[in-house]
Design a protein around this motif. Structure first.
Motif, PDB file in Angstrom:
ATOM      1  N   UNK A   2       1.160  -1.120  -0.338  1.00  0.00           N
ATOM      2  CA  UNK A   2       0.139   0.062  -0.079  1.00  0.00           C
ATOM      3  C   UNK A   2       0.858   1.221  -0.016  1.00  0.00           C
ATOM      4  N   UNK A   3       2.057   1.351   0.862  1.00  0.00           N
ATOM      5  CA  UNK A   3       3.055   2.267   0.659  1.00  0.00           C
ATOM      6  C   UNK A   3       3.592   3.186  -0.805  1.00  0.00           C
ATOM      7  N   UNK A   4       3.906   1.792  -1.330  1.00  0.00           N
ATOM      8  CA  UNK A   4       4.635   2.346  -2.677  1.00  0.00           C
ATOM      9  C   UNK A   4       4.185   1.524  -3.193  1.00  0.00           C
ATOM     10  N   UNK A   5       2.973   1.385  -3.009  1.00  0.00           N
ATOM     11  CA  UNK A   5       2.105   0.209  -4.562  1.00  0.00           C
ATOM     12  C   UNK A   5       3.334  -0.869  -5.337  1.00  0.00           C
ATOM     13  N   UNK A   6       4.775  -1.342  -4.865  1.00  0.00           N
ATOM     14  CA  UNK A   6       4.917  -1.945  -4.951  1.00  0.00           C
ATOM     15  C   UNK A   6       4.730  -3.622  -5.165  1.00  0.00           C
ATOM     16  N   UNK A   7       5.007  -4.855  -6.100  1.00  0.00           N
ATOM     17  CA  UNK A   7       4.320  -5.716  -7.077  1.00  0.00           C
ATOM     18  C   UNK A   7       5.345  -6.567  -5.764  1.00  0.00           C
ATOM     19  N   UNK A   8       4.409  -7.318  -5.009  1.00  0.00           N
ATOM     20  CA  UNK A   8       5.385  -7.899  -4.363  1.00  0.00           C
ATOM     21  C   UNK A   8       4.849  -9.929  -5.162  1.00  0.00           C
ATOM     22  N   UNK A   9       3.855  -9.843  -5.209  1.00  0.00           N
ATOM     23  CA  UNK A   9       3.491 -11.691  -5.733  1.00  0.00           C
ATOM     24  C   UNK A   9       2.250 -11.047  -7.251  1.00  0.00           C
ATOM     25  N   UNK A  10       2.760 -11.952  -8.256  1.00  0.00           N
ATOM     26  CA  UNK A  10       1.902 -11.486  -8.902  1.00  0.00           C
ATOM     27  C   UNK A  10       1.894 -12.587  -9.807  1.00  0.00           C
ATOM     28  N   UNK A  11       0.766 -13.440 -10.193  1.00  0.00           N
ATOM     29  CA  UNK A  11       0.281 -13.959 -11.317  1.00  0.00           C
ATOM     30  C   UNK A  11      -1.370 -14.168 -12.649  1.00  0.00           C
TER      31      UNK A  11
END
Length: 263
Positions: free
Chosen positions: A73-82
């Motif tokens: 939520x803070x920096x909108x960094x994607x951590x996991x994506x499928x």
């Protein structure tokens, strides 16, 4: 001692007026103050989920699209994506066009459909989401998507699910988030796997996590978590596998869980 709690949004965190009550809000804040990671786990798109997460003051990664996208939520960094495998996307579009079914897809966190109809309008109103129309389905099918959603009569969808499983094979995960919503994700796009990922990310064991939900799309995370909690308003099948059943979403069921197991 539980270190992380993952909470579904619709019919779980929010009541039937689509609100987080002040009592539940206080409980969330108290859990955070105690050092517990409080996160959301939803079938909703990130854009829709993050609005509620920010409203409640959370600043952690949240689980969206049933677990296909975990984003900070803070920096909108994607951590996991499928993403749904492209071959499966084409097959679902072709099937839905042939059988005249309403299908919607998500591109760059925006909701798309081939045509405007009442199902799309009602869905967008329910989730306060803007939608876009792209009549050329081949264009839509070419773009990566975390989730496809078919809206129809609940009994019809129960018959459709096994047909789609046969058509698409084990590359996909198919679940219902609501009786009339059938959702198709990558096979690793489940709330259970996303919960495992987040537990690892925060350095805690899955036995130290709590998962709270109401629908069948929550069952993987309830089975994964150390404590799986079904809402009082949950479907019977979810209550059967839960370790604990709390009050309903209109009776601050989430607050009751936090009070009892965290505070």
């Amino acid at each position: 001692m539980y270190k992380l709690i993952a909470i579904d949004i619709d019919d779980t965190l929010i009541n039937d007026d689509k609100e987080v009550t002040p009592a539940t809000q206080e409980a969330l804040e108290a859990a955070v103050a105690k050092g517990v990671v409080v996160t959301l786990a939803t079938g909703r798109a990130y854009a829709s989920a993050q609005a509620i997460a920010r409203q409640t003051g959370l600043n952690v990664p949240i689980i969206t699209y049933q677990g296909s996208l975990v984003k900070n939520l803070i920096d909108e960094k994607v951590l996991y994506e499928r993403y749904v495998p492209q071959d499966a996307v084409h097959k679902v579009f072709e099937y839905c066009i042939e059988h005249n079914l309403h299908l919607q897809t998500y591109v760059d966190d925006k909701l798309y459909s081939r045509e405007e109809n009442q199902k799309l309008i009602d869905y967008a109103t329910l989730n306060k989401t803007q939608y876009y129309i792209e009549p050329d389905w081949k264009k839509l099918a070419e773009i990566k998507t975390p989730k496809l959603l078919i809206i129809d009569d609940p009994d019809f969808l129960d018959e459709l699910a096994p047909k789609l499983r046969e058509l698409l094979g084990d590359a996909v995960h198919i679940t219902k988030s609501k009786p009339h919503f059938l959702e198709i994700m990558h096979r690793e796009g489940t709330k259970g796997l996303a919960l495992e990922f987040l537990a690892d990310y925060f350095g805690c064991d899955v036995s130290e996590t709590i998962a709270v939900g109401d629908s069948w799309n929550d069952h993987e995370m309830l089975e994964t978590a150390g404590l799986g909690v079904a809402m009082g308003n949950a479907i019977p099948a979810l209550k059967e596998i839960a370790n604990y059943i709390t009050a309903s979403n209109n009776e601050d069921g989430v607050k009751q869980v936090i009070d009892k197991f965290i505070l």
